[in-house]
Design an enzyme around this catalytic site. Structure first.
Site, PDB file in Angstrom:
ATOM      1  N   GLU A 145       3.397 -27.081  32.808  1.00  0.00           N
ATOM      2  CA  GLU A 145       4.011 -28.403  33.082  1.00  0.00           C
ATOM      3  C   GLU A 145       3.547 -29.453  32.066  1.00  0.00           C
ATOM      4  OE1 GLU A 145       2.457 -26.461  35.344  1.00  0.00           O
ATOM      5  OE2 GLU A 145       4.367 -25.621  36.036  1.00  0.00           O
ATOM      6  N   ASP A 205       4.534 -21.839  43.276  1.00  0.00           N
ATOM      7  CA  ASP A 205       3.620 -21.501  44.367  1.00  0.00           C
ATOM      8  C   ASP A 205       4.174 -21.902  45.735  1.00  0.00           C
ATOM      9  OD1 ASP A 205       2.031 -20.591  42.360  1.00  0.00           O
ATOM     10  OD2 ASP A 205       0.632 -22.264  42.420  1.00  0.00           O
ATOM     11  N   ASP A 234       2.555 -19.417  32.511  1.00  0.00           N
ATOM     12  CA  ASP A 234       2.125 -20.241  33.650  1.00  0.00           C
ATOM     13  C   ASP A 234       1.496 -21.549  33.161  1.00  0.00           C
ATOM     14  OD1 ASP A 234       1.568 -20.929  36.293  1.00  0.00           O
ATOM     15  OD2 ASP A 234      -0.242 -19.703  36.415  1.00  0.00           O
TER      16      ASP A 234
HETATM   17  O1  MIG Z   1      -3.969 -22.534  39.242  1.00  0.00           O
HETATM   18  O2  MIG Z   1      -2.924 -17.576  37.596  1.00  0.00           O
HETATM   19  O3  MIG Z   1       1.854 -20.287  39.898  1.00  0.00           O
HETATM   20  O4  MIG Z   1       1.546 -17.540  40.283  1.00  0.00           O
HETATM   21  O5  MIG Z   1      -1.075 -16.531  40.472  1.00  0.00           O
HETATM   22  C1  MIG Z   1      -3.226 -21.425  39.683  1.00  0.00           C
HETATM   23  C2  MIG Z   1      -3.160 -17.858  38.947  1.00  0.00           C
HETATM   24  C3  MIG Z   1      -2.717 -20.657  38.497  1.00  0.00           C
HETATM   25  C4  MIG Z   1      -0.467 -20.473  39.351  1.00  0.00           C
HETATM   26  C5  MIG Z   1       0.733 -19.585  39.396  1.00  0.00           C
HETATM   27  C6  MIG Z   1       0.424 -18.376  40.238  1.00  0.00           C
HETATM   28  C7  MIG Z   1      -0.757 -17.631  39.652  1.00  0.00           C
HETATM   29  C8  MIG Z   1      -1.961 -18.565  39.571  1.00  0.00           C
HETATM   30  N1  MIG Z   1      -1.607 -19.752  38.787  1.00  0.00           N
END
Ligand code: MIG
Length: 651
Positions: free
Chosen positions: A311, A410, A308
């Protein structure tokens, strides 16, 4: 496929096959400004533009403007220009002038205007030092896609269990939270194969740590769940907490594995753990090191991960002190966001990668960052595990499809985003991303029972099938909505169909074919099929036409040929012939209806609560056909190959 080079392009490794050089530009006219290389071509009235992977709006990209610049865009809406991935491949399919494909291969920002504001043109504006433009010719979109897929290399192949149903929620913290999910599913006889561990399993959000109180013995706990047919899939974030004693920080800093600021010191930015450094995934040594860090968790019996914030997403930094507030403004004023000049944009112009001994500004190569994290993880897991790994990432670029899957980020609990899930699939498949899906039920906002059931009926066919939702939203596990029978019915269809879905996925991956394709790919001469935006083919034999409207029990379905309608009611399949043309179907919330192409038969298995109980071999043929070419392997080792085919024949 031919390639034309402009300027000094960055080697993205997206294309892995040698490609002859084209002598002159076809289809497009070319102009240059100080900062842009612009390619333009007229679009005929009937031309469809397919592709662009993870972008908003329909299967046909006409009428939109899309910006390849990987962005953490929670709550994205129809007109959001940038999502988490950049997939610069498209096909223009014009019944009057023919088909061609184009891949604009650059990790810099690219803007696609596709008949934007009725311009009647496709205009592609590329920033950066240069690009490689790959042009593909062919009779049909399907043929061009196949050629492209062969050029970009074989798609990532997950283990069979990754095709089981996964449950996730941001906010699960303790063993008890996970135990409750397992018992919730098992007690209600709703199948379940894996549960995601979101950031709270870590010690203060530090990658490659486990919270000592919440999981005192993760290995023993993972083993226990494994006995119950459930696997744990932890999250890994891109940012590494700056803290002496954090081994990942210590080793990364000592070896120069982090991105640098203007002064040549490691760049700092705040994300979940507080101040972090970002691994410089552009350095091969940093990739190998980062990939090897997953051992902390594979040693505890973990076989799957999701990556995660790659980017990379940034909350704030010294270059962008108001980062989080700026992002809020982006949400409130989408017009500002539309320019791409959002707040993190400042950060991306303030740090550097070391590439072959040279410093390269992140902004110039931005769209490759997440893809290289996926590569690091995939190559690491390949070494660490004897068999296949599950891996899906948020950010991506074409090429990452060889190392892992992606989820589409998201989204929110709305009917519009359910439709978007369907629209996304063909474009992603064209770009090699076969193992993919959305947050079923929606991430932001509160799902209701009807939305979740309809969404499950679509994701039953997407390779990645995961219910996921944000912190603070309504509980979204399938046993939280009263009568659970309907959920058991819909998810059990997925398990019954696994012999077919897995076989078709594997054939698509190994042969460079689409797993989910638009009707226009198969029936390009049929105007109704070409125009169809709410039905898809799944593999070679199945057509889906999910209910996508709130309150609807019926919908219209277009059948380009005579087909067999299949109705699944949770206990059995009922089939009946359906004539070519427009049909009405009625689908109660606890049933799923799909279609088999004329004369087809597909293999279906018996009931199962998890993939441990699924036999790909013990199958029955469903449908009027008499044979099916089944791809078959053990679903876990790397012993796969296009020749693992057996012919099933009706007894
Ligand atoms: O700033 O880890 O897209 O699936 O639950 C949010 C918490 C960070 C973004 C991910 C999402 C995840 C969430 N993350």
């Amino acid at each position: 496929m031919k390639v034309i080079t402009y300027g000094t392009p960055f080697a993205t490794d997206a294309v892995v096959r040698p490609c002859p050089v084209g002598d002159q530009l076809q289809h497009f006219t070319y102009t240059e400004t100080d900062i842009l290389r612009i390619f333009s071509c007229p679009l005929g009235d009937k031309a469809i533009v397919y592709g662009l992977g993870e972008t908003m709006r329909g299967i046909n990209k006409r009428g939109g403007r899309y910006v390849s610049y990987n962005t953490d865009t929670a709550n994205h809406q129809e007109n959001t220009p940038s999502l988490y991935g950049s997939h610069n491949f498209l096909i223009v399919d014009d019944p009057d002038s023919g088909c061609f494909g184009a891949f604009f291969d650059t990790p810099s920002r690219v803007t696609f205007e596709v008949d934007w504001k009725g311009s009647g043109a496709l205009t592609v504006s590329c920033e950066g030092q240069g690009l490689r433009l790959y042009l593909l010719e062919g009779e049909t979109a399907a043929e061009i896609t196949h050629e492209f897929r062969e050029a970009i290399g074989r798609s990532y192949i997950p283990p069979l269990w990754a095709f089981g149903f996964g449950q996730s929620r941001w906010g699960y913290k303790t063993e008890k939270d996970f135990d409750d999910v397992v018992s919730g599913y098992r007690n209600h006889h709703i199948p379940l194969d894996w549960i995601c561990m979101d950031i709270d399993y870590m010690d203060r959000f530090i990658d490659f740590t486990v919270h000592p109180k919440r999981f005192p013995d993760l290995k023993a706990y993972a083993d226990k769940l494994r006995q119950e047919g459930v696997r744990l899939v932890p999250i890994i974030d891109a940012g590494i907490k700056i803290e002496p004693g954090n081994e990942t920080y210590d080793v990364g800093a000592a070896n120069g594995y982090f991105c640098l600021n203007h002064e040549g010191k490691p760049f700092q930015a705040a994300v979940w753990p507080g101040l972090t450094h970002f691994p410089d995934f552009f350095q091969p040594e940093a990739r190998a090191w980062f990939g090897s860090r997953y051992q902390v968790l594979t040693d505890k019996g973990i076989e799957g991960f999701w990556n995660d914030m790659n980017e990379p997403s940034i909350f704030y930094s010294e270059y962008n002190p108001k980062g989080a507030i700026g992002r809020l403004k982006d949400l409130i004023h989408p017009q500002e966001a539309e320019t791409g000049e959002n707040s993190t944009y400042q950060d991306y112009k303030n740090f550097y990668h070391r590439i072959d001994g040279e410093l390269v500004l992140h902004h110039e190569v931005h769209n490759l960052y997440g893809a290289l994290m996926t590569r690091a993880s995939g190559e690491g897991l390949e070494q660490l595990l004897p068999g296949r790994y599950l891996l899906f990432s948020r950010s991506s670029y074409i090429g990452a499809h060889r190392y892992g899957g992606i989820w589409t980020g998201d989204n929110s609990s709305s009917w519009a985003l359910l439709k978007q899930n369907l629209y996304h699939m063909p474009g992603l498949n064209m770009c090699g991303f076969l193992y993919t899906g959305a947050d079923t039920g929606g991430f932001g906002g509160n799902a209701d029972r009807e939305l979740l059931l309809r969404w499950l009926a679509l994701s039953a066919f997407t390779p990645l099938m995961r219910n996921h939702t944000a912190l603070g939203t309504r509980r979204q596990e399938c046993y939280q909505f009263g009568d659970t029978q309907a959920f058991a019915n819909v998810i059990s269809l997925r398990y019954r169909l696994l012999p077919y879905l897995y076989s078709e996925f594997m054939k698509a991956a190994l042969n460079g074919e689409m797993y989910m394709q638009p009707l226009g790919f198969v029936w390009p001469q049929d105007e109704n099929a070409r125009a169809c935006e709410d039905q898809l083919l799944v593999g070679q034999c199945v057509m889906i036409a999910p209910i996508l409207e709130q309150g609807a029990l019926t919908r219209k379905v277009y059948l380009p040929t005579p087909m067999t309608e299949v109705r699944w009611d949770g206990a059995r399949f009922r089939t009946r012939a359906a004539a070519q043309g427009w049909r009405d179907i009625t689908v109660p919330l606890d049933e799923v209806v799909f279609f088999l192409r004329d004369g087809a038969a597909i293999p279906v298995g018996g009931p199962a609560q998890c993939t441990d109980q699924v036999s790909l071999e013990q199958v029955q043929l469903l449908g009027p056909g008499s044979t099916y070419q089944q791809y078959l392997d053990d679903g876990q080792t790397r012993e796969y190959g296009p020749d693992h085919i057996r012919t099933l024949t009706r007894a």
